[in-house]
Design a protein around this motif. Sequence first.
Motif, PDB file in Angstrom:
ATOM      1  N   SER A 111       0.814  -1.220   0.000  1.00  0.00           N
ATOM      2  CA  SER A 111       0.000   0.000   0.000  1.00  0.00           C
ATOM      3  C   SER A 111       0.841   1.260   0.000  1.00  0.00           C
ATOM      4  N   ASN A 112       2.005   1.205   0.646  1.00  0.00           N
ATOM      5  CA  ASN A 112       2.885   2.380   0.622  1.00  0.00           C
ATOM      6  C   ASN A 112       4.213   2.080  -0.067  1.00  0.00           C
ATOM      7  N   ALA A 113       4.245   0.992  -0.851  1.00  0.00           N
ATOM      8  CA  ALA A 113       5.413   0.633  -1.660  1.00  0.00           C
ATOM      9  C   ALA A 113       6.695   0.642  -0.826  1.00  0.00           C
ATOM     10  N   GLU A 114       6.621   0.069   0.360  1.00  0.00           N
ATOM     11  CA  GLU A 114       7.777   0.045   1.253  1.00  0.00           C
ATOM     12  C   GLU A 114       8.635  -1.193   0.998  1.00  0.00           C
ATOM     13  N   TYR A 115       9.923  -0.944   0.778  1.00  0.00           N
ATOM     14  CA  TYR A 115      10.917  -2.004   0.622  1.00  0.00           C
ATOM     15  C   TYR A 115      11.976  -1.809   1.702  1.00  0.00           C
ATOM     16  N   LEU A 116      12.691  -2.882   2.037  1.00  0.00           N
ATOM     17  CA  LEU A 116      13.746  -2.745   3.033  1.00  0.00           C
ATOM     18  C   LEU A 116      14.833  -3.782   2.806  1.00  0.00           C
ATOM     19  N   PHE A 117      15.987  -3.555   3.445  1.00  0.00           N
ATOM     20  CA  PHE A 117      17.033  -4.563   3.520  1.00  0.00           C
ATOM     21  C   PHE A 117      17.802  -4.378   4.822  1.00  0.00           C
ATOM     22  N   ASP A 118      18.459  -5.439   5.259  1.00  0.00           N
ATOM     23  CA  ASP A 118      19.262  -5.411   6.486  1.00  0.00           C
ATOM     24  C   ASP A 118      20.617  -4.800   6.165  1.00  0.00           C
ATOM     25  N   ALA A 119      20.889  -3.631   6.762  1.00  0.00           N
ATOM     26  CA  ALA A 119      22.142  -2.912   6.497  1.00  0.00           C
ATOM     27  C   ALA A 119      23.117  -3.001   7.659  1.00  0.00           C
ATOM     28  N   GLY A 120      22.859  -3.873   8.608  1.00  0.00           N
ATOM     29  CA  GLY A 120      23.697  -3.957   9.801  1.00  0.00           C
ATOM     30  C   GLY A 120      25.132  -4.361   9.526  1.00  0.00           C
ATOM     31  N   ARG A 121      25.378  -5.020   8.396  1.00  0.00           N
ATOM     32  CA  ARG A 121      26.723  -5.495   8.079  1.00  0.00           C
ATOM     33  C   ARG A 121      27.541  -4.498   7.260  1.00  0.00           C
ATOM     34  N   ASP A 122      26.986  -3.343   6.939  1.00  0.00           N
ATOM     35  CA  ASP A 122      27.627  -2.435   5.988  1.00  0.00           C
ATOM     36  C   ASP A 122      28.524  -1.383   6.621  1.00  0.00           C
ATOM     37  N   ASN A 123      28.759  -1.476   7.922  1.00  0.00           N
ATOM     38  CA  ASN A 123      29.669  -0.554   8.613  1.00  0.00           C
ATOM     39  C   ASN A 123      29.252   0.908   8.476  1.00  0.00           C
ATOM     40  N   ASN A 124      27.953   1.159   8.430  1.00  0.00           N
ATOM     41  CA  ASN A 124      27.471   2.534   8.477  1.00  0.00           C
ATOM     42  C   ASN A 124      27.721   3.091   9.876  1.00  0.00           C
ATOM     43  N   THR A 125      28.063   4.367   9.952  1.00  0.00           N
ATOM     44  CA  THR A 125      28.409   4.941  11.250  1.00  0.00           C
ATOM     45  C   THR A 125      27.649   6.236  11.522  1.00  0.00           C
ATOM     46  N   ALA A 126      27.392   6.482  12.801  1.00  0.00           N
ATOM     47  CA  ALA A 126      26.801   7.732  13.253  1.00  0.00           C
ATOM     48  C   ALA A 126      27.925   8.714  13.564  1.00  0.00           C
ATOM     49  N   GLN A 127      27.558   9.959  13.862  1.00  0.00           N
ATOM     50  CA  GLN A 127      28.551  10.957  14.241  1.00  0.00           C
ATOM     51  C   GLN A 127      29.390  10.436  15.398  1.00  0.00           C
ATOM     52  N   GLY A 128      30.693  10.629  15.313  1.00  0.00           N
ATOM     53  CA  GLY A 128      31.593  10.113  16.334  1.00  0.00           C
ATOM     54  C   GLY A 128      32.176   8.769  15.967  1.00  0.00           C
ATOM     55  N   GLY A 129      31.751   8.215  14.820  1.00  0.00           N
ATOM     56  CA  GLY A 129      32.306   6.941  14.361  1.00  0.00           C
ATOM     57  C   GLY A 129      31.664   5.722  14.964  1.00  0.00           C
ATOM     58  N   PHE A 130      30.561   5.896  15.710  1.00  0.00           N
ATOM     59  CA  PHE A 130      29.907   4.748  16.331  1.00  0.00           C
ATOM     60  C   PHE A 130      29.125   3.971  15.281  1.00  0.00           C
ATOM     61  N   ARG A 131      29.335   2.689  15.208  1.00  0.00           N
ATOM     62  CA  ARG A 131      28.669   1.859  14.193  1.00  0.00           C
ATOM     63  C   ARG A 131      27.172   1.804  14.439  1.00  0.00           C
ATOM     64  N   ILE A 132      26.403   1.862  13.344  1.00  0.00           N
ATOM     65  CA  ILE A 132      24.953   1.720  13.432  1.00  0.00           C
ATOM     66  C   ILE A 132      24.625   0.253  13.153  1.00  0.00           C
ATOM     67  N   ASN A 133      24.279  -0.459  14.180  1.00  0.00           N
ATOM     68  CA  ASN A 133      23.971  -1.886  14.067  1.00  0.00           C
ATOM     69  C   ASN A 133      23.213  -2.308  15.326  1.00  0.00           C
ATOM     70  N   PRO A 134      22.009  -2.875  15.183  1.00  0.00           N
ATOM     71  CA  PRO A 134      21.318  -3.223  13.930  1.00  0.00           C
ATOM     72  C   PRO A 134      20.908  -1.982  13.141  1.00  0.00           C
ATOM     73  N   MET A 135      20.636  -2.213  11.853  1.00  0.00           N
ATOM     74  CA  MET A 135      20.220  -1.116  10.981  1.00  0.00           C
ATOM     75  C   MET A 135      19.385  -1.670   9.837  1.00  0.00           C
ATOM     76  N   THR A 136      18.287  -1.004   9.563  1.00  0.00           N
ATOM     77  CA  THR A 136      17.435  -1.345   8.432  1.00  0.00           C
ATOM     78  C   THR A 136      17.249  -0.113   7.574  1.00  0.00           C
ATOM     79  N   VAL A 137      17.491  -0.241   6.269  1.00  0.00           N
ATOM     80  CA  VAL A 137      17.272   0.858   5.336  1.00  0.00           C
ATOM     81  C   VAL A 137      15.980   0.587   4.578  1.00  0.00           C
ATOM     82  N   TYR A 138      15.151   1.629   4.439  1.00  0.00           N
ATOM     83  CA  TYR A 138      13.859   1.522   3.777  1.00  0.00           C
ATOM     84  C   TYR A 138      13.855   2.354   2.496  1.00  0.00           C
TER      85      TYR A 138
END
Length: 287
Positions: A111-138
């Motif tokens: 209904s809202n064309a929402e897709y997602l994937f698990d991004a926890g393994r991609d080493n995305n980081t928040a300010q300060g270099g802290f890893r974002i995990n778990p993480m889901t990108v929509y």
Amino acid sequence: MNRFSVYATIFVCSAVLLTCITSCSNPLLRDPRLYNTNRNESADEKDLPSLSLSMSEAQKELFKTVSAGTQFDSDIFDTWLLKVSFDKNNVPKYQFFVPSDGREWKLTTSSNAEYLFDAGRDNNTAQGGFRINPMTVYQYRGKNPLVRSSSAYNKAPQLERFYFYRFSGKAAGLIELDNYLAAVDTYSKFLFAYGKITSYTGAVVGQYIPQKYQAVELFAEERPFYEYDPIGYVNEDGSVILYQEYYTEMISGEHGAVDFFPYIKDPERETAGYNPDSPGCSPYLIK
């Protein structure tokens, strides 16, 4: 206790306190007129008078001038996944990529064309270099997730070319994040800001944490998001370039990036271009 242990203890205690505060105040609660959930599907359409996205004949012509093949084929966005990290100023860094591990976008809600994937393994980081995990990108294909999916707004044909991105997760495994990122025009390949941060926490470990977003159409000039100046563009190799003027705006507010709101710097400027030094107007802005 050595100095490192003291700093580590302070960070952990601050993060736990932030998590408690945000959990108790329910930071993910959004304006029921806008948030796209089943319990809000019955929201009265008259509550959204500025979100009809009706177009004049001149605007329709503008949309016809930008083809799906501008720069490169638009279909690649159905395949590319997205990495997103934040620099020391809390400005996002984006990179589209083709995964080598078989991951792909998974449809969750048609209904809202929402897709997602698990991004926890991609080493995305928040300010300060802290890893974002778990993480889901929509990814939302042709549907603004900050607006009710059944609204006239989200049925507007011009929205079909825009893919909207968001992520949720935890920084350092403790600080809850739920961020609305940017909309990509899969035709022109420009990026647009589509959400305004309307509530955020106080600074913890040097950063303000967004708690609530609303559609930019509800504020300032009440324009469709795609009429404001684009904030950057996507290259054929998946790299994302953000214009310097956008970066400057992101870090100039009293509270940094959370104060940013899109704007039209000069309606007489040329249409934005595809190099770092060519910011400009949206191709969908009538001059």
